[in-house]
Design an enzyme around this catalytic site. Structure first.
Site, PDB file in Angstrom:
ATOM      1  N   ASP A 188     -55.586  32.382  53.681  1.00 12.60           N
ATOM      2  CA  ASP A 188     -54.555  32.472  52.639  1.00 12.60           C
ATOM      3  C   ASP A 188     -55.140  32.399  51.227  1.00 12.60           C
ATOM      4  O   ASP A 188     -54.553  32.928  50.285  1.00 12.60           O
ATOM      5  CB  ASP A 188     -53.530  31.344  52.801  1.00 12.60           C
ATOM      6  CG  ASP A 188     -52.455  31.685  53.827  1.00 12.60           C
ATOM      7  OD1 ASP A 188     -52.574  32.729  54.487  1.00 12.60           O
ATOM      8  OD2 ASP A 188     -51.498  30.896  53.965  1.00 12.60           O
ATOM      9  N   ARG A 226     -47.781  24.952  66.142  1.00 13.13           N
ATOM     10  CA  ARG A 226     -48.850  25.057  65.157  1.00 13.13           C
ATOM     11  C   ARG A 226     -49.813  23.877  65.232  1.00 13.13           C
ATOM     12  O   ARG A 226     -51.033  24.033  65.146  1.00 13.13           O
ATOM     13  CB  ARG A 226     -48.168  25.061  63.793  1.00 13.13           C
ATOM     14  CG  ARG A 226     -48.846  25.787  62.725  1.00 13.13           C
ATOM     15  CD  ARG A 226     -48.118  25.496  61.430  1.00 13.13           C
ATOM     16  NE  ARG A 226     -49.121  25.409  60.400  1.00 13.13           N
ATOM     17  CZ  ARG A 226     -49.625  26.464  59.803  1.00 13.13           C
ATOM     18  NH1 ARG A 226     -49.177  27.657  60.072  1.00 13.13           N
ATOM     19  NH2 ARG A 226     -50.573  26.312  58.903  1.00 13.13           N
ATOM     20  N   TYR A 232     -38.339  30.993  69.291  1.00  8.16           N
ATOM     21  CA  TYR A 232     -39.130  31.165  70.516  1.00  8.16           C
ATOM     22  C   TYR A 232     -39.527  29.789  71.032  1.00  8.16           C
ATOM     23  O   TYR A 232     -39.584  28.827  70.265  1.00  8.16           O
ATOM     24  CB  TYR A 232     -40.356  32.056  70.282  1.00  8.16           C
ATOM     25  CG  TYR A 232     -41.255  31.675  69.125  1.00  8.16           C
ATOM     26  CD1 TYR A 232     -42.263  30.727  69.273  1.00  8.16           C
ATOM     27  CD2 TYR A 232     -41.107  32.276  67.883  1.00  8.16           C
ATOM     28  CE1 TYR A 232     -43.116  30.409  68.213  1.00  8.16           C
ATOM     29  CE2 TYR A 232     -41.935  31.957  66.819  1.00  8.16           C
ATOM     30  CZ  TYR A 232     -42.945  31.023  66.998  1.00  8.16           C
ATOM     31  OH  TYR A 232     -43.760  30.695  65.942  1.00  8.16           O
ATOM     32  N   GLU A 237     -61.704  18.412  53.422  1.00  9.59           N
ATOM     33  CA  GLU A 237     -60.253  18.582  53.586  1.00  9.59           C
ATOM     34  C   GLU A 237     -59.534  17.558  52.706  1.00  9.59           C
ATOM     35  O   GLU A 237     -59.810  16.362  52.780  1.00  9.59           O
ATOM     36  CB  GLU A 237     -59.868  18.422  55.052  1.00  9.59           C
ATOM     37  CG  GLU A 237     -58.374  18.293  55.323  1.00  9.59           C
ATOM     38  CD  GLU A 237     -57.492  19.398  54.734  1.00  9.59           C
ATOM     39  OE1 GLU A 237     -57.767  20.571  54.946  1.00  9.59           O
ATOM     40  OE2 GLU A 237     -56.522  19.046  54.005  1.00  9.59           O
TER      41      GLU A 237
HETATM   42  C1  LIG Z   1     -42.596  30.429  57.705  1.00  9.61           C
HETATM   43  C2  LIG Z   1     -43.997  30.818  58.093  1.00  9.61           C
HETATM   44  C3  LIG Z   1     -44.243  31.288  59.382  1.00  9.61           C
HETATM   45  C4  LIG Z   1     -45.526  31.694  59.738  1.00  9.61           C
HETATM   46  N1  LIG Z   1     -45.737  32.174  60.999  1.00  9.61           N
HETATM   47  C5  LIG Z   1     -46.963  32.642  61.335  1.00  9.61           C
HETATM   48  C6  LIG Z   1     -47.200  33.166  62.645  1.00  9.61           C
HETATM   49  O1  LIG Z   1     -46.312  33.178  63.505  1.00  9.61           O
HETATM   50  N2  LIG Z   1     -48.436  33.646  62.925  1.00  9.61           N
HETATM   51  C7  LIG Z   1     -49.469  33.621  62.007  1.00  9.61           C
HETATM   52  O2  LIG Z   1     -50.590  34.066  62.329  1.00  9.61           O
HETATM   53  N3  LIG Z   1     -49.272  33.106  60.764  1.00  9.61           N
HETATM   54  C8  LIG Z   1     -48.060  32.621  60.412  1.00  9.61           C
HETATM   55  N4  LIG Z   1     -47.864  32.098  59.173  1.00  9.61           N
HETATM   56  C9  LIG Z   1     -48.978  32.085  58.196  1.00  9.61           C
HETATM   57  C10 LIG Z   1     -50.010  31.021  58.494  1.00  9.61           C
HETATM   58  O3  LIG Z   1     -49.376  29.768  58.643  1.00  9.61           O
HETATM   59  C11 LIG Z   1     -51.041  30.936  57.358  1.00  9.61           C
HETATM   60  O4  LIG Z   1     -51.442  32.232  57.005  1.00  9.61           O
HETATM   61  C12 LIG Z   1     -52.266  30.142  57.806  1.00  9.61           C
HETATM   62  O5  LIG Z   1     -51.913  28.805  57.987  1.00  9.61           O
HETATM   63  C13 LIG Z   1     -53.392  30.262  56.780  1.00  9.61           C
HETATM   64  O6  LIG Z   1     -54.457  29.442  57.160  1.00  9.61           O
HETATM   65  P1  LIG Z   1     -55.490  28.934  56.061  1.00  9.61           P
HETATM   66  O7  LIG Z   1     -56.492  28.111  56.818  1.00  9.61           O
HETATM   67  O8  LIG Z   1     -55.969  30.057  55.251  1.00  9.61           O
HETATM   68  O9  LIG Z   1     -54.641  28.024  55.070  1.00  9.61           O
HETATM   69  P2  LIG Z   1     -53.845  26.684  55.342  1.00  9.61           P
HETATM   70  O10 LIG Z   1     -53.359  26.617  56.740  1.00  9.61           O
HETATM   71  O11 LIG Z   1     -52.868  26.558  54.232  1.00  9.61           O
HETATM   72  O12 LIG Z   1     -54.953  25.551  55.185  1.00  9.61           O
HETATM   73  C14 LIG Z   1     -55.499  25.220  53.940  1.00  9.61           C
HETATM   74  C15 LIG Z   1     -56.084  23.811  54.049  1.00  9.61           C
HETATM   75  O13 LIG Z   1     -56.766  23.527  52.842  1.00  9.61           O
HETATM   76  C16 LIG Z   1     -56.466  22.202  52.417  1.00  9.61           C
HETATM   77  N5  LIG Z   1     -56.692  22.171  50.960  1.00  9.61           N
HETATM   78  C17 LIG Z   1     -55.920  22.681  49.977  1.00  9.61           C
HETATM   79  N6  LIG Z   1     -56.513  22.501  48.781  1.00  9.61           N
HETATM   80  C18 LIG Z   1     -57.683  21.878  49.028  1.00  9.61           C
HETATM   81  C19 LIG Z   1     -58.752  21.424  48.185  1.00  9.61           C
HETATM   82  N7  LIG Z   1     -58.728  21.620  46.858  1.00  9.61           N
HETATM   83  N8  LIG Z   1     -59.816  20.830  48.778  1.00  9.61           N
HETATM   84  C20 LIG Z   1     -59.862  20.638  50.126  1.00  9.61           C
HETATM   85  N9  LIG Z   1     -58.880  21.031  50.950  1.00  9.61           N
HETATM   86  C21 LIG Z   1     -57.812  21.665  50.413  1.00  9.61           C
HETATM   87  C22 LIG Z   1     -55.022  21.993  52.860  1.00  9.61           C
HETATM   88  O14 LIG Z   1     -54.719  20.617  52.960  1.00  9.61           O
HETATM   89  C23 LIG Z   1     -55.027  22.714  54.209  1.00  9.61           C
HETATM   90  O15 LIG Z   1     -55.418  21.852  55.261  1.00  9.61           O
HETATM   91  C24 LIG Z   1     -46.594  31.635  58.798  1.00  9.61           C
HETATM   92  C25 LIG Z   1     -46.348  31.127  57.516  1.00  9.61           C
HETATM   93  C26 LIG Z   1     -45.064  30.717  57.171  1.00  9.61           C
HETATM   94  C27 LIG Z   1     -44.832  30.187  55.792  1.00  9.61           C
END
Ligand SMILES: Cc1cc2nc3c(=O)[nH]c(=O)nc-3n(C[C@H](O)[C@H](O)[C@H](O)COP(=O)(O)OP(=O)(O)OC[C@H]3O[C@@H](n4cnc5c(N)ncnc54)[C@H](O)[C@@H]3O)c2cc1C
Length: 397
Positions: free
Chosen positions: A301, A108, A220, A34
Protein backbone atom coordinates in the site's frame (compact mmCIF):
# COMPACT_ATOMS: atom_id res chain seq x y z
CA UNK A 1 25.02 -9.87 -3.32
CA UNK A 2 27.17 -12.35 -1.51
CA UNK A 3 27.57 -10.53 1.80
CA UNK A 4 24.89 -10.67 4.47
CA UNK A 5 24.05 -7.08 5.20
CA UNK A 6 20.84 -5.98 6.86
CA UNK A 7 17.80 -4.86 4.92
CA UNK A 8 15.40 -2.75 7.01
CA UNK A 9 11.67 -3.00 6.44
CA UNK A 10 9.33 -0.31 7.77
CA UNK A 11 6.02 -1.99 8.65
CA UNK A 12 5.11 -5.52 9.64
CA UNK A 13 1.82 -5.77 7.74
CA UNK A 14 1.06 -8.37 5.08
CA UNK A 15 3.61 -6.92 2.65
CA UNK A 16 6.38 -6.24 5.18
CA UNK A 17 6.21 -9.71 6.73
CA UNK A 18 6.05 -11.46 3.37
CA UNK A 19 9.08 -9.46 2.20
CA UNK A 20 10.96 -10.38 5.38
CA UNK A 21 10.31 -14.08 4.74
CA UNK A 22 11.33 -13.84 1.06
CA UNK A 23 14.56 -11.97 1.84
CA UNK A 24 15.58 -14.18 4.78
CA UNK A 25 14.94 -17.35 2.77
CA UNK A 26 17.29 -15.91 0.15
CA UNK A 27 20.05 -15.57 2.75
CA UNK A 28 19.70 -11.89 3.63
CA UNK A 29 19.46 -10.44 7.12
CA UNK A 30 16.32 -8.41 7.79
CA UNK A 31 15.14 -6.02 10.52
CA UNK A 32 11.40 -5.31 10.54
CA UNK A 33 10.44 -2.11 12.37
CA UNK A 34 6.75 -2.14 13.28
CA UNK A 35 5.07 0.89 14.80
CA UNK A 36 2.55 -0.95 16.98
CA UNK A 37 3.76 -2.78 20.09
CA UNK A 38 1.34 -5.66 19.55
CA UNK A 39 -0.71 -6.69 16.56
CA UNK A 40 -4.43 -6.29 17.28
CA UNK A 41 -6.73 -8.83 15.61
CA UNK A 42 -8.62 -6.60 13.14
CA UNK A 43 -12.19 -7.78 12.69
CA UNK A 44 -12.15 -8.37 8.98
CA UNK A 45 -11.84 -11.03 6.34
CA UNK A 46 -9.61 -11.14 3.28
CA UNK A 47 -9.95 -12.79 -0.12
CA UNK A 48 -6.83 -14.13 -1.81
CA UNK A 49 -6.98 -14.90 -5.51
CA UNK A 50 -4.67 -17.44 -7.24
CA UNK A 51 -1.99 -14.86 -8.12
CA UNK A 52 -1.43 -14.38 -4.35
CA UNK A 53 -2.28 -17.83 -2.98
CA UNK A 54 0.20 -19.52 -5.34
CA UNK A 55 3.00 -17.48 -3.71
CA UNK A 56 1.97 -18.49 -0.19
CA UNK A 57 2.00 -22.13 -1.33
CA UNK A 58 5.40 -21.66 -2.97
CA UNK A 59 6.72 -20.46 0.39
CA UNK A 60 5.48 -23.64 2.09
CA UNK A 61 2.61 -21.95 3.91
CA UNK A 62 -0.05 -24.23 2.42
CA UNK A 63 -0.35 -26.42 5.51
CA UNK A 64 -0.91 -23.44 7.79
CA UNK A 65 -3.39 -21.97 5.30
CA UNK A 66 -5.34 -25.23 5.16
CA UNK A 67 -6.07 -24.83 8.90
CA UNK A 68 -7.69 -21.40 8.56
CA UNK A 69 -8.64 -20.68 4.94
CA UNK A 70 -11.34 -22.16 2.74
CA UNK A 71 -12.35 -22.15 -0.89
CA UNK A 72 -15.80 -20.66 -1.49
CA UNK A 73 -18.05 -22.63 -3.86
CA UNK A 74 -18.65 -19.55 -5.93
CA UNK A 75 -19.65 -15.90 -5.99
CA UNK A 76 -23.31 -14.94 -6.27
CA UNK A 77 -24.10 -11.43 -7.48
CA UNK A 78 -27.51 -10.04 -6.50
CA UNK A 79 -29.43 -6.85 -6.96
CA UNK A 80 -29.59 -5.11 -3.60
CA UNK A 81 -33.15 -3.84 -3.67
CA UNK A 82 -34.91 -7.17 -4.39
CA UNK A 83 -32.25 -9.92 -3.97
CA UNK A 84 -32.64 -10.90 -7.61
CA UNK A 85 -29.75 -13.12 -8.70
CA UNK A 86 -27.76 -11.49 -11.49
CA UNK A 87 -24.87 -13.90 -11.85
CA UNK A 88 -23.20 -16.94 -10.31
CA UNK A 89 -19.47 -17.42 -10.83
CA UNK A 90 -17.61 -20.64 -10.03
CA UNK A 91 -14.65 -20.46 -7.63
CA UNK A 92 -14.04 -23.76 -5.83
CA UNK A 93 -12.17 -26.13 -8.09
CA UNK A 94 -12.52 -23.81 -11.09
CA UNK A 95 -9.85 -21.32 -10.03
CA UNK A 96 -7.36 -24.04 -9.16
CA UNK A 97 -7.95 -25.89 -12.39
CA UNK A 98 -7.85 -22.75 -14.55
CA UNK A 99 -5.24 -20.65 -12.74
CA UNK A 100 -3.19 -23.24 -10.90
CA UNK A 101 -3.97 -22.12 -7.34
CA UNK A 102 -7.12 -21.75 -5.23
CA UNK A 103 -9.24 -18.69 -4.45
CA UNK A 104 -9.18 -18.43 -0.65
CA UNK A 105 -11.20 -16.64 2.00
CA UNK A 106 -9.95 -16.23 5.56
CA UNK A 107 -9.79 -14.00 8.59
CA UNK A 108 -7.25 -11.24 8.08
CA UNK A 109 -5.75 -11.84 11.52
CA UNK A 110 -5.22 -15.53 10.64
CA UNK A 111 -3.27 -14.60 7.50
CA UNK A 112 -1.21 -12.13 9.48
CA UNK A 113 -0.48 -14.73 12.17
CA UNK A 114 0.68 -17.26 9.55
CA UNK A 115 3.11 -14.69 8.14
CA UNK A 116 4.28 -13.59 11.60
CA UNK A 117 4.94 -17.19 12.71
CA UNK A 118 6.81 -17.90 9.45
CA UNK A 119 8.90 -14.72 9.84
CA UNK A 120 9.66 -15.51 13.50
CA UNK A 121 10.97 -18.92 12.46
CA UNK A 122 13.60 -17.30 10.26
CA UNK A 123 16.85 -16.83 12.22
CA UNK A 124 17.72 -13.85 10.07
CA UNK A 125 14.55 -11.86 10.74
CA UNK A 126 14.71 -9.48 13.67
CA UNK A 127 11.23 -8.12 14.55
CA UNK A 128 11.30 -4.82 16.39
CA UNK A 129 7.78 -4.19 17.67
CA UNK A 130 6.77 -0.73 18.88
CA UNK A 131 9.48 0.92 16.75
CA UNK A 132 8.16 3.47 14.25
CA UNK A 133 10.37 4.54 11.37
CA UNK A 134 10.52 8.32 11.76
CA UNK A 135 13.07 9.27 9.13
CA UNK A 136 16.02 8.04 7.11
CA UNK A 137 19.10 9.39 5.36
CA UNK A 138 20.83 7.89 2.37
CA UNK A 139 24.61 7.96 2.22
CA UNK A 140 27.28 6.27 0.19
CA UNK A 141 27.45 3.18 2.41
CA UNK A 142 23.72 2.58 2.59
CA UNK A 143 20.94 4.07 4.68
CA UNK A 144 20.63 5.31 8.26
CA UNK A 145 17.15 4.67 9.59
CA UNK A 146 15.82 6.65 12.53
CA UNK A 147 13.22 4.88 14.65
CA UNK A 148 11.16 6.12 17.57
CA UNK A 149 10.09 3.94 20.48
CA UNK A 150 8.54 5.42 23.64
CA UNK A 151 9.78 8.90 22.60
CA UNK A 152 13.35 7.54 22.34
CA UNK A 153 15.10 7.86 18.99
CA UNK A 154 17.53 5.20 17.71
CA UNK A 155 19.72 5.07 14.61
CA UNK A 156 20.23 1.93 12.55
CA UNK A 157 22.76 1.63 9.75
CA UNK A 158 21.46 -0.72 7.09
CA UNK A 159 22.17 -1.49 3.46
CA UNK A 160 18.61 -0.80 2.23
CA UNK A 161 15.23 0.40 3.45
CA UNK A 162 11.91 -1.00 2.21
CA UNK A 163 8.91 1.21 3.03
CA UNK A 164 6.07 -1.27 3.64
CA UNK A 165 4.35 1.12 6.00
CA UNK A 166 0.92 1.29 4.40
CA UNK A 167 -1.38 3.95 2.99
CA UNK A 168 0.09 6.80 5.05
CA UNK A 169 3.69 5.71 4.55
CA UNK A 170 6.34 7.77 6.34
CA UNK A 171 9.04 6.44 4.01
CA UNK A 172 7.06 7.55 0.97
CA UNK A 173 6.45 10.96 2.55
CA UNK A 174 10.15 11.47 3.29
CA UNK A 175 11.04 10.55 -0.29
CA UNK A 176 8.35 12.26 -2.30
CA UNK A 177 6.67 14.77 0.03
CA UNK A 178 3.60 14.43 2.20
CA UNK A 179 0.84 14.48 -0.39
CA UNK A 180 -2.37 13.17 1.14
CA UNK A 181 -4.21 10.03 -0.05
CA UNK A 182 -7.19 10.78 -2.31
CA UNK A 183 -10.43 10.23 -0.38
CA UNK A 184 -12.74 7.92 -2.31
CA UNK A 185 -15.76 9.48 -0.61
CA UNK A 186 -16.75 5.97 0.32
CA UNK A 187 -16.85 4.34 3.72
CA UNK A 188 -16.31 0.62 4.32
CA UNK A 189 -18.38 -0.72 7.21
CA UNK A 190 -17.05 -4.01 8.49
CA UNK A 191 -18.33 -6.64 10.87
CA UNK A 192 -17.78 -10.26 11.83
CA UNK A 193 -20.82 -12.16 13.04
CA UNK A 194 -21.17 -15.76 14.32
CA UNK A 195 -22.84 -17.78 11.54
CA UNK A 196 -25.41 -19.26 13.94
CA UNK A 197 -26.74 -15.77 14.63
CA UNK A 198 -27.64 -15.25 10.98
CA UNK A 199 -30.49 -16.55 8.82
CA UNK A 200 -29.33 -19.71 6.92
CA UNK A 201 -29.43 -17.64 3.71
CA UNK A 202 -26.12 -16.03 4.71
CA UNK A 203 -24.41 -19.03 6.30
CA UNK A 204 -23.38 -20.56 2.98
CA UNK A 205 -19.95 -21.28 1.57
CA UNK A 206 -20.20 -18.56 -1.05
CA UNK A 207 -19.07 -15.00 -1.58
CA UNK A 208 -22.21 -12.86 -1.76
CA UNK A 209 -22.01 -9.59 -3.66
CA UNK A 210 -25.03 -7.24 -3.58
CA UNK A 211 -25.11 -4.20 -5.83
CA UNK A 212 -27.14 -1.03 -5.32
CA UNK A 213 -27.26 2.68 -5.94
CA UNK A 214 -24.19 4.27 -4.28
CA UNK A 215 -23.52 1.15 -2.21
CA UNK A 216 -22.60 -2.51 -2.32
CA UNK A 217 -22.30 -5.26 0.24
CA UNK A 218 -20.07 -8.34 0.37
CA UNK A 219 -20.24 -11.31 2.75
CA UNK A 220 -18.37 -14.58 3.01
CA UNK A 221 -17.58 -17.16 5.68
CA UNK A 222 -14.26 -17.36 7.52
CA UNK A 223 -12.90 -19.73 10.19
CA UNK A 224 -14.46 -22.86 8.75
CA UNK A 225 -17.80 -21.16 8.24
CA UNK A 226 -18.29 -20.39 11.94
CA UNK A 227 -18.04 -16.64 11.35
CA UNK A 228 -19.37 -14.49 8.51
CA UNK A 229 -17.39 -11.49 7.34
CA UNK A 230 -19.57 -8.59 6.19
CA UNK A 231 -18.33 -5.49 4.37
CA UNK A 232 -20.71 -2.75 3.25
CA UNK A 233 -19.27 0.06 1.18
CA UNK A 234 -21.33 3.21 0.82
CA UNK A 235 -20.82 6.55 -0.89
CA UNK A 236 -20.10 9.07 1.81
CA UNK A 237 -19.31 12.67 1.03
CA UNK A 238 -18.55 13.30 4.71
CA UNK A 239 -15.87 10.66 4.81
CA UNK A 240 -13.04 13.19 4.72
CA UNK A 241 -14.13 14.64 8.05
CA UNK A 242 -13.21 11.50 9.96
CA UNK A 243 -10.76 9.68 7.65
CA UNK A 244 -7.48 8.54 9.11
CA UNK A 245 -8.90 6.93 12.23
CA UNK A 246 -7.78 3.48 11.08
CA UNK A 247 -9.35 0.06 10.75
CA UNK A 248 -11.24 -0.04 13.97
CA UNK A 249 -13.07 3.26 14.20
CA UNK A 250 -16.37 2.31 15.84
CA UNK A 251 -19.45 2.72 13.65
CA UNK A 252 -23.10 3.31 14.48
CA UNK A 253 -25.21 0.33 13.36
CA UNK A 254 -28.36 2.45 13.11
CA UNK A 255 -26.59 4.77 10.69
CA UNK A 256 -25.58 1.77 8.59
CA UNK A 257 -29.12 0.35 8.71
CA UNK A 258 -30.42 3.74 7.54
CA UNK A 259 -28.18 3.54 4.47
CA UNK A 260 -29.73 0.19 3.52
CA UNK A 261 -33.35 0.88 4.47
CA UNK A 262 -34.52 0.62 0.84
CA UNK A 263 -32.71 -2.68 0.24
CA UNK A 264 -34.18 -6.18 0.26
CA UNK A 265 -35.48 -7.66 3.55
CA UNK A 266 -32.57 -10.17 3.52
CA UNK A 267 -29.98 -7.39 3.60
CA UNK A 268 -31.87 -5.45 6.26
CA UNK A 269 -32.08 -8.58 8.40
CA UNK A 270 -28.36 -9.20 7.94
CA UNK A 271 -27.51 -5.71 9.15
CA UNK A 272 -29.90 -6.10 12.06
CA UNK A 273 -27.98 -9.23 13.19
CA UNK A 274 -24.56 -7.54 13.28
CA UNK A 275 -23.28 -7.32 16.86
CA UNK A 276 -21.17 -4.20 16.16
CA UNK A 277 -19.64 -2.45 13.19
CA UNK A 278 -16.39 -0.64 12.53
CA UNK A 279 -15.73 1.71 9.67
CA UNK A 280 -12.84 2.63 7.46
CA UNK A 281 -12.54 5.65 5.19
CA UNK A 282 -11.46 4.47 1.76
CA UNK A 283 -8.70 6.28 -0.07
CA UNK A 284 -6.12 5.54 -2.71
CA UNK A 285 -3.45 7.42 -4.61
CA UNK A 286 -2.53 7.83 -8.25
CA UNK A 287 0.18 5.47 -9.54
CA UNK A 288 3.66 6.77 -8.72
CA UNK A 289 6.18 7.40 -11.48
CA UNK A 290 9.08 6.45 -9.21
CA UNK A 291 8.95 4.17 -6.20
CA UNK A 292 12.43 4.71 -4.84
CA UNK A 293 15.83 6.35 -4.78
CA UNK A 294 19.17 4.65 -4.29
CA UNK A 295 18.85 1.94 -1.66
CA UNK A 296 15.28 2.86 -0.67
CA UNK A 297 12.04 1.61 -2.19
CA UNK A 298 8.36 1.07 -1.40
CA UNK A 299 6.15 -2.01 -1.25
CA UNK A 300 2.43 -2.78 -0.91
CA UNK A 301 0.00 0.00 0.00
CA UNK A 302 2.90 2.41 0.55
CA UNK A 303 3.71 2.14 -3.16
CA UNK A 304 0.28 1.61 -4.70
CA UNK A 305 -2.71 1.97 -2.37
CA UNK A 306 -5.88 0.91 -4.14
CA UNK A 307 -9.59 0.78 -3.45
CA UNK A 308 -10.78 -2.66 -2.33
CA UNK A 309 -13.21 -3.21 -5.24
CA UNK A 310 -11.05 -5.96 -6.74
CA UNK A 311 -9.87 -7.35 -3.37
CA UNK A 312 -6.28 -7.12 -4.59
CA UNK A 313 -4.36 -4.82 -2.18
CA UNK A 314 -3.03 -7.65 -0.03
CA UNK A 315 -2.42 -9.81 -3.09
CA UNK A 316 -0.36 -7.10 -4.78
CA UNK A 317 1.71 -6.65 -1.59
CA UNK A 318 2.41 -10.41 -1.57
CA UNK A 319 3.41 -10.31 -5.26
CA UNK A 320 5.69 -7.29 -4.59
CA UNK A 321 7.41 -9.17 -1.78
CA UNK A 322 8.10 -12.17 -3.98
CA UNK A 323 9.61 -10.06 -6.76
CA UNK A 324 11.60 -7.87 -4.35
CA UNK A 325 13.07 -10.99 -2.75
CA UNK A 326 14.12 -12.41 -6.10
CA UNK A 327 15.65 -9.15 -7.35
CA UNK A 328 17.63 -8.49 -4.16
CA UNK A 329 18.81 -12.05 -3.69
CA UNK A 330 19.90 -12.49 -7.31
CA UNK A 331 21.20 -8.96 -7.91
CA UNK A 332 24.77 -7.77 -7.47
CA UNK A 333 24.14 -4.16 -6.54
CA UNK A 334 21.34 -3.11 -4.19
CA UNK A 335 20.21 0.09 -5.91
CA UNK A 336 19.99 -1.49 -9.35
CA UNK A 337 18.23 -4.55 -7.88
CA UNK A 338 15.61 -2.25 -6.38
CA UNK A 339 15.10 -0.43 -9.69
CA UNK A 340 14.69 -3.81 -11.39
CA UNK A 341 12.05 -4.77 -8.81
CA UNK A 342 10.21 -1.48 -9.42
CA UNK A 343 10.30 -1.95 -13.20
CA UNK A 344 8.77 -5.40 -12.82
CA UNK A 345 5.97 -4.19 -10.55
CA UNK A 346 4.96 -0.66 -11.57
CA UNK A 347 2.87 -1.30 -14.65
CA UNK A 348 0.88 -4.18 -13.20
CA UNK A 349 0.07 -2.50 -9.88
CA UNK A 350 -0.88 0.76 -11.64
CA UNK A 351 -3.29 -1.17 -13.85
CA UNK A 352 -4.91 -2.80 -10.81
CA UNK A 353 -5.15 0.62 -9.06
CA UNK A 354 -6.91 2.11 -12.08
CA UNK A 355 -9.21 -0.87 -12.57
CA UNK A 356 -10.22 -0.79 -8.88
CA UNK A 357 -11.16 2.91 -9.22
CA UNK A 358 -13.19 2.09 -12.32
CA UNK A 359 -15.01 -0.72 -10.55
CA UNK A 360 -15.82 1.60 -7.64
CA UNK A 361 -18.06 3.51 -10.08
CA UNK A 362 -19.56 0.49 -11.84
CA UNK A 363 -20.51 -1.28 -8.60
CA UNK A 364 -22.34 1.81 -7.37
CA UNK A 365 -24.22 2.79 -10.55
CA UNK A 366 -27.73 4.15 -10.25
CA UNK A 367 -30.24 3.82 -13.10
CA UNK A 368 -30.08 3.82 -16.08
CA UNK A 369 -26.44 2.62 -15.96
CA UNK A 370 -27.31 0.03 -13.31
CA UNK A 371 -29.93 -1.51 -15.62
CA UNK A 372 -27.35 -1.83 -18.39
CA UNK A 373 -24.77 -3.29 -15.99
CA UNK A 374 -27.24 -5.84 -14.64
CA UNK A 375 -28.22 -6.86 -18.16
CA UNK A 376 -24.60 -7.57 -19.00
CA UNK A 377 -24.24 -9.57 -15.78
CA UNK A 378 -27.29 -11.66 -16.72
CA UNK A 379 -26.04 -12.36 -20.23
CA UNK A 380 -22.45 -13.29 -19.35
CA UNK A 381 -21.75 -16.70 -17.91
CA UNK A 382 -20.24 -16.77 -14.43
CA UNK A 383 -17.01 -18.20 -15.86
CA UNK A 384 -16.72 -15.26 -18.23
CA UNK A 385 -17.09 -12.90 -15.31
CA UNK A 386 -14.19 -14.56 -13.51
CA UNK A 387 -12.05 -14.87 -16.62
CA UNK A 388 -12.40 -11.16 -17.30
CA UNK A 389 -9.64 -10.84 -14.70
CA UNK A 390 -7.44 -13.50 -16.19
CA UNK A 391 -4.65 -10.91 -16.37
CA UNK A 392 -4.79 -10.63 -12.59
CA UNK A 393 -5.32 -14.26 -11.60
CA UNK A 394 -2.98 -16.01 -14.04
CA UNK A 395 0.01 -13.83 -13.14
CA UNK A 396 3.02 -15.70 -11.79
CA UNK A 397 5.12 -13.22 -9.82
C1 LIG B 1 -12.45 -2.69 3.26
C2 LIG B 1 -11.19 -3.33 2.74
C3 LIG B 1 -11.25 -4.64 2.26
C4 LIG B 1 -10.10 -5.24 1.74
N1 LIG B 1 -10.19 -6.51 1.25
C5 LIG B 1 -9.10 -7.07 0.67
C6 LIG B 1 -9.17 -8.40 0.14
O1 LIG B 1 -10.21 -9.07 0.23
N2 LIG B 1 -8.07 -8.91 -0.45
C7 LIG B 1 -6.88 -8.20 -0.54
O2 LIG B 1 -5.89 -8.73 -1.09
N3 LIG B 1 -6.78 -6.95 -0.02
C8 LIG B 1 -7.85 -6.38 0.57
N4 LIG B 1 -7.75 -5.13 1.10
C9 LIG B 1 -6.48 -4.38 0.99
C10 LIG B 1 -5.42 -4.88 1.95
O3 LIG B 1 -5.95 -4.92 3.27
C11 LIG B 1 -4.19 -3.97 1.93
O4 LIG B 1 -3.85 -3.69 0.59
C12 LIG B 1 -3.00 -4.65 2.60
O5 LIG B 1 -3.25 -4.77 3.97
C13 LIG B 1 -1.71 -3.86 2.36
O6 LIG B 1 -0.67 -4.44 3.07
P1 LIG B 1 0.60 -3.57 3.47
O7 LIG B 1 1.52 -4.51 4.20
O8 LIG B 1 1.12 -2.85 2.29
O9 LIG B 1 0.05 -2.44 4.45
P2 LIG B 1 -0.64 -2.56 5.86
O10 LIG B 1 -1.38 -3.84 5.99
O11 LIG B 1 -1.37 -1.28 6.07
O12 LIG B 1 0.58 -2.63 6.88
C14 LIG B 1 1.38 -1.52 7.14
C15 LIG B 1 2.07 -1.75 8.48
O13 LIG B 1 3.00 -0.69 8.69
C16 LIG B 1 2.92 -0.23 10.03
N5 LIG B 1 3.42 1.16 10.02
C17 LIG B 1 2.81 2.27 9.58
N6 LIG B 1 3.63 3.33 9.69
C18 LIG B 1 4.79 2.86 10.20
C19 LIG B 1 6.04 3.48 10.53
N7 LIG B 1 6.25 4.78 10.33
N8 LIG B 1 7.02 2.68 11.03
C20 LIG B 1 6.83 1.35 11.23
N9 LIG B 1 5.67 0.73 10.94
C21 LIG B 1 4.67 1.47 10.41
C22 LIG B 1 1.44 -0.39 10.38
O14 LIG B 1 1.26 -0.44 11.78
C23 LIG B 1 1.12 -1.71 9.68
O15 LIG B 1 1.38 -2.82 10.51
C24 LIG B 1 -8.87 -4.52 1.68
C25 LIG B 1 -8.82 -3.22 2.20
C26 LIG B 1 -9.97 -2.63 2.73
C27 LIG B 1 -9.88 -1.24 3.26
Amino acid sequence: MSDRRTIAIAGGGIGGLMAAIALARGGLRVSVFERVGRFAPFGAGIQLSPNASRILYAFGLGKALAQVASEPDGMIVRRGRDARELSRAPLKGYMKQRYGAPYLILHRADLHTILKVAADKEMDVDMQMGAAVADFARHKNGVTVLTERDHQLSEHRVSALIGADGLRSTVRGRMFGNDQPIPAERTAWRALVPADQLPPFFAKNTVGLWLGNDAHLVHYPVRGGSVINVVAIVADAWQTSWSGEGWNAPGDKDELAGRFSAWSPQVRELIDCLPSVSRWALADRKPLRRWGEGEVTLLGDAAHPMLPFLAQGGGMAIEDAMVLGRCLVQGRDIASSLRKYERQRKQRTARVQREARKMSKIYHYGNPMALARDKVLKIKTGQKLVDRYRWIYSHKA
